[in-house]
Design an enzyme around this catalytic site. Structure first.
Site, PDB file in Angstrom:
ATOM      1  N   GLU A  70      -8.391  -7.024   4.470  1.00  0.00           N
ATOM      2  CA  GLU A  70      -7.557  -8.053   3.829  1.00  0.00           C
ATOM      3  C   GLU A  70      -6.784  -8.875   4.860  1.00  0.00           C
ATOM      4  O   GLU A  70      -6.627 -10.077   4.698  1.00  0.00           O
ATOM      5  CB  GLU A  70      -6.626  -7.402   2.788  1.00  0.00           C
ATOM      6  CG  GLU A  70      -7.414  -6.999   1.539  1.00  0.00           C
ATOM      7  CD  GLU A  70      -6.722  -5.991   0.632  1.00  0.00           C
ATOM      8  OE1 GLU A  70      -5.495  -5.808   0.752  1.00  0.00           O
ATOM      9  OE2 GLU A  70      -7.431  -5.366  -0.191  1.00  0.00           O
TER      10      GLU A  70
ATOM     11  N   TYR B 291       0.803  -1.236   0.000  1.00  0.00           N
ATOM     12  CA  TYR B 291       0.000   0.000   0.000  1.00  0.00           C
ATOM     13  C   TYR B 291       0.834   1.283   0.000  1.00  0.00           C
ATOM     14  O   TYR B 291       0.521   2.215  -0.759  1.00  0.00           O
ATOM     15  CB  TYR B 291      -1.037  -0.030   1.138  1.00  0.00           C
ATOM     16  CG  TYR B 291      -2.224  -0.878   0.743  1.00  0.00           C
ATOM     17  CD1 TYR B 291      -3.333  -0.304   0.119  1.00  0.00           C
ATOM     18  CD2 TYR B 291      -2.219  -2.255   0.923  1.00  0.00           C
ATOM     19  CE1 TYR B 291      -4.410  -1.081  -0.281  1.00  0.00           C
ATOM     20  CE2 TYR B 291      -3.283  -3.041   0.528  1.00  0.00           C
ATOM     21  CZ  TYR B 291      -4.380  -2.457  -0.075  1.00  0.00           C
ATOM     22  OH  TYR B 291      -5.436  -3.216  -0.490  1.00  0.00           O
TER      23      TYR B 291
HETATM   24  C1  HEM Z   1      -7.666  -4.846  -8.498  1.00  0.00           C
HETATM   25  C2  HEM Z   1      -8.613  -0.678  -6.225  1.00  0.00           C
HETATM   26  C3  HEM Z   1      -4.424  -1.053  -3.839  1.00  0.00           C
HETATM   27  C4  HEM Z   1      -3.129  -4.604  -6.855  1.00  0.00           C
HETATM   28  C5  HEM Z   1      -8.288  -3.707  -8.047  1.00  0.00           C
HETATM   29  C6  HEM Z   1      -9.596  -3.270  -8.486  1.00  0.00           C
HETATM   30  C7  HEM Z   1      -9.857  -2.108  -7.861  1.00  0.00           C
HETATM   31  C8  HEM Z   1      -8.721  -1.785  -7.021  1.00  0.00           C
HETATM   32  C9  HEM Z   1     -11.114  -1.279  -8.001  1.00  0.00           C
HETATM   33  C10 HEM Z   1     -10.493  -4.006  -9.483  1.00  0.00           C
HETATM   34  C11 HEM Z   1     -11.300  -5.030  -8.722  1.00  0.00           C
HETATM   35  C12 HEM Z   1     -11.906  -6.128  -9.565  1.00  0.00           C
HETATM   36  O1  HEM Z   1     -11.285  -6.547 -10.529  1.00  0.00           O
HETATM   37  O2  HEM Z   1     -12.995  -6.563  -9.232  1.00  0.00           O
HETATM   38  C13 HEM Z   1      -7.566  -0.431  -5.359  1.00  0.00           C
HETATM   39  C14 HEM Z   1      -7.514   0.687  -4.434  1.00  0.00           C
HETATM   40  C15 HEM Z   1      -6.322   0.579  -3.756  1.00  0.00           C
HETATM   41  C16 HEM Z   1      -5.646  -0.598  -4.269  1.00  0.00           C
HETATM   42  C17 HEM Z   1      -8.570   1.750  -4.292  1.00  0.00           C
HETATM   43  C18 HEM Z   1      -5.745   1.473  -2.697  1.00  0.00           C
HETATM   44  C19 HEM Z   1      -6.450   2.044  -1.752  1.00  0.00           C
HETATM   45  C20 HEM Z   1      -3.692  -2.041  -4.447  1.00  0.00           C
HETATM   46  C21 HEM Z   1      -2.340  -2.429  -4.098  1.00  0.00           C
HETATM   47  C22 HEM Z   1      -1.968  -3.414  -4.971  1.00  0.00           C
HETATM   48  C23 HEM Z   1      -3.099  -3.660  -5.847  1.00  0.00           C
HETATM   49  C24 HEM Z   1      -1.524  -1.820  -2.940  1.00  0.00           C
HETATM   50  C25 HEM Z   1      -0.635  -4.122  -5.064  1.00  0.00           C
HETATM   51  C26 HEM Z   1       0.457  -3.520  -5.323  1.00  0.00           C
HETATM   52  C27 HEM Z   1      -4.253  -4.955  -7.559  1.00  0.00           C
HETATM   53  C28 HEM Z   1      -4.275  -6.011  -8.547  1.00  0.00           C
HETATM   54  C29 HEM Z   1      -5.586  -6.095  -9.008  1.00  0.00           C
HETATM   55  C30 HEM Z   1      -6.335  -5.082  -8.301  1.00  0.00           C
HETATM   56  C31 HEM Z   1      -3.090  -6.851  -8.975  1.00  0.00           C
HETATM   57  C32 HEM Z   1      -6.138  -7.079 -10.035  1.00  0.00           C
HETATM   58  C33 HEM Z   1      -6.473  -6.449 -11.305  1.00  0.00           C
HETATM   59  C34 HEM Z   1      -5.541  -6.667 -12.447  1.00  0.00           C
HETATM   60  O3  HEM Z   1      -4.389  -7.082 -12.288  1.00  0.00           O
HETATM   61  O4  HEM Z   1      -6.015  -6.378 -13.503  1.00  0.00           O
HETATM   62  N1  HEM Z   1      -7.786  -2.784  -7.153  1.00  0.00           N
HETATM   63  N2  HEM Z   1      -6.433  -1.178  -5.232  1.00  0.00           N
HETATM   64  N3  HEM Z   1      -4.118  -2.818  -5.503  1.00  0.00           N
HETATM   65  N4  HEM Z   1      -5.498  -4.414  -7.445  1.00  0.00           N
HETATM   66 FE1  HEM Z   1      -5.975  -2.863  -6.278  1.00  0.00          FE
END
Ligand code: HEM
Length: 401
Positions: free
Chosen positions: A137, A95
């Site tokens: 988480e 994060y």
């Molecule tokens: C997926 C938001 C932090 C890695 C997602 C999705 C959202 C989101 C809306 C799509 C959910 C879905 O597919 O149903 C956020 C928000 C964050 C955050 C608001 C911070 C407050 C992080 C962090 C990481 C991360 C810290 C890792 C470094 C991912 C990955 C996906 C994902 C790998 C899968 C989507 C893909 O690879 O296409 N996140 N996220 N996210 N997030 Fe986050």
């Protein structure tokens, strides 16, 4: 607690950022991934290329920021994302990396507009929002590891069977390599499959719904070969279809996701799926047949034609075990004389036949299909709380229909 002033700054800057939203988040992704290329082992490269992830993260952050003084209202959306994060192995320590690169990207894109006061307000707000994710988480990680048969992050499974369900969908039956018992899961949940493919520098992750009932000695996933003419070929789905054989190993996460059916209920349930969106529905249908077969069930499915229509025989067989079950099939582009109940797209009139009082509606399929079905159901007077759906791909990129 954020100060009144911080809340005021956040709320007044959301519209400005939203206007630049994707520009900032695209820049942020490029920046973060060049500083931390190891994160390419987590992110879906295709979603990156298509800009899907950028939009999803931006939309969510701004939605959260708008409600920065009542963050509990975003919990349902956070829960869905947290499931995805947990299944991918997104950790607490990631994060600050996102936060730091996001703030730097805001400064770089907005220039003088991003005053020190604005940036420090966003730093505070980001930390508050990130904490909501992190707390949820952490609990999910503990549950996944401590549940009966659970494990940490990923564990190797062996492909024990590979079954063609249609010309484009193949099922993989997976057993844990250590022969441990499998954890239970809720019908509708998915697993993340992590693979290393020759010629690809980074690990690749994809989510696939479990397509059979819980309580078996295997997990079954059913994968569509992504090979549409004008689209990039699906790297992982084609690899699974062509290169992964019986006896090979795949790394799998503990099941995740909150698009789930409560199988203990007796109210009528209507399943409406399009194409490969049938996979979570198959788990729901199999679970009802196993655990609550007298429940009234309507299974409505739309496929292009018989060649690509998966689980035709399995659904037929399941219907024989459901005394109050019926199925209805639409073929949108039949290639020859085929036995569907309807030729053409799903219509409001078709759905009208399957309405029933107190029913719950579970919908899964391509985005245009789902949007149309959800709108029809709403027009037909179905209450939003009875409509459950899951979009494949990043969920919050799409304005909720
Ligand atoms: C997926 C938001 C932090 C890695 C997602 C999705 C959202 C989101 C809306 C799509 C959910 C879905 O597919 O149903 C956020 C928000 C964050 C955050 C608001 C911070 C407050 C992080 C962090 C990481 C991360 C810290 C890792 C470094 C991912 C990955 C996906 C994902 C790998 C899968 C989507 C893909 O690879 O296409 N996140 N996220 N996210 N997030 Fe986050």
């Amino acid at each position: 607690m954020l100060s009144e002033r911080t809340i005021e700054i956040i709320k007044s800057t959301v519209p400005v950022l939203a206007k630049q939203g994707t520009e900032i988040t695209s820049h942020f992704y490029k920046r973060m991934l060049s500083n931390h290329p190891e994160l390419l082992n987590i992110f879906n490269h295709t979603n990156q290329q298509k800009g899907r992830q950028q939009t999803a993260l931006a939309t969510t952050l701004y939605a959260a920021a708008e409600r920065i003084d009542q963050l509990e209202t975003i919990l349902p959306a956070v829960k869905q994302i947290a499931h995805k994060h947990r299944s991918l192995g997104v950790k607490k320590e990631h994060y600050p990396i996102v936060g730091e690169n996001l703030l730097a990207a805001m400064k770089e894109v907005l220039g003088d507009l991003a005053t020190d006061e604005i940036i420090s307000a966003w730093e505070e707000a980001y930390n508050e929002i990130a904490n909501v994710f992190i707390e949820l988480e952490q609990r999910m990680y503990a549950d996944a590891e401590n549940m009966e048969g659970g494990w940490k992050d990923f564990k190797p499974f062996v492909v024990v069977d590979k079954v063609k369900e249609s010309s484009v969908i193949t099922s993989f039956y997976l057993k844990p390599k250590d022969n441990a018992v499998l954890p239970s899961f809720l019908p509708g949940q998915y697993v993340t499959v992590k693979v290393k493919i020759d010629g690809h520098q980074y690990l690749l992750n994809r989510q696939y719904s479990l397509s059979d009932a819980p309580g078996k000695e295997y997990f079954r996933i059913s994968v569509k070969r992504e090979a549409e003419p004008d689209q990039p070929k699906g790297v992982v789905s084609n690899y699974l279809h062509d290169d992964v054989q019986i006896g090979d190993e795949l790394n799998i996460s503990v099941p995740a996701g909150d698009f789930t059916l409560d199988v203990t209920q007796n109210s009528p349930v209507v399943f409406i799926s399009g194409g490969v969106g049938v996979t979570p529905i198959m788990s729901m249908l199999n679970t009802i047949a196993k655990e609550n077969p007298s429940r009234p069930v309507r299974f409505v499915h739309s496929a292009k034609n018989e060649d690509v229509h998966a689980f035709r025989l399995e659904v037929k067989e399941l219907m024989n075990r459901l005394p109050n079950g019926t199925s209805f099939i639409c073929y949108t582009e039949p290639s020859r004389q085929e036995s569907a109940n309807h030729t053409g797209y799903m219509t409001k009139d078709i759905l009208k036949q399957f309405l029933s009082e107190n029913a719950d509606y579970f919908i899964c399929g391509p985005v245009p299909f789902m949007k149309a079905v959800i709108n029809y159901l709403k027009e037909l007077g179905v209450a939003s709380e009875n409509i459950h759906y899951e979009f494949f791909g990043p969920a919050l990129q799409i304005a909720q229909p």
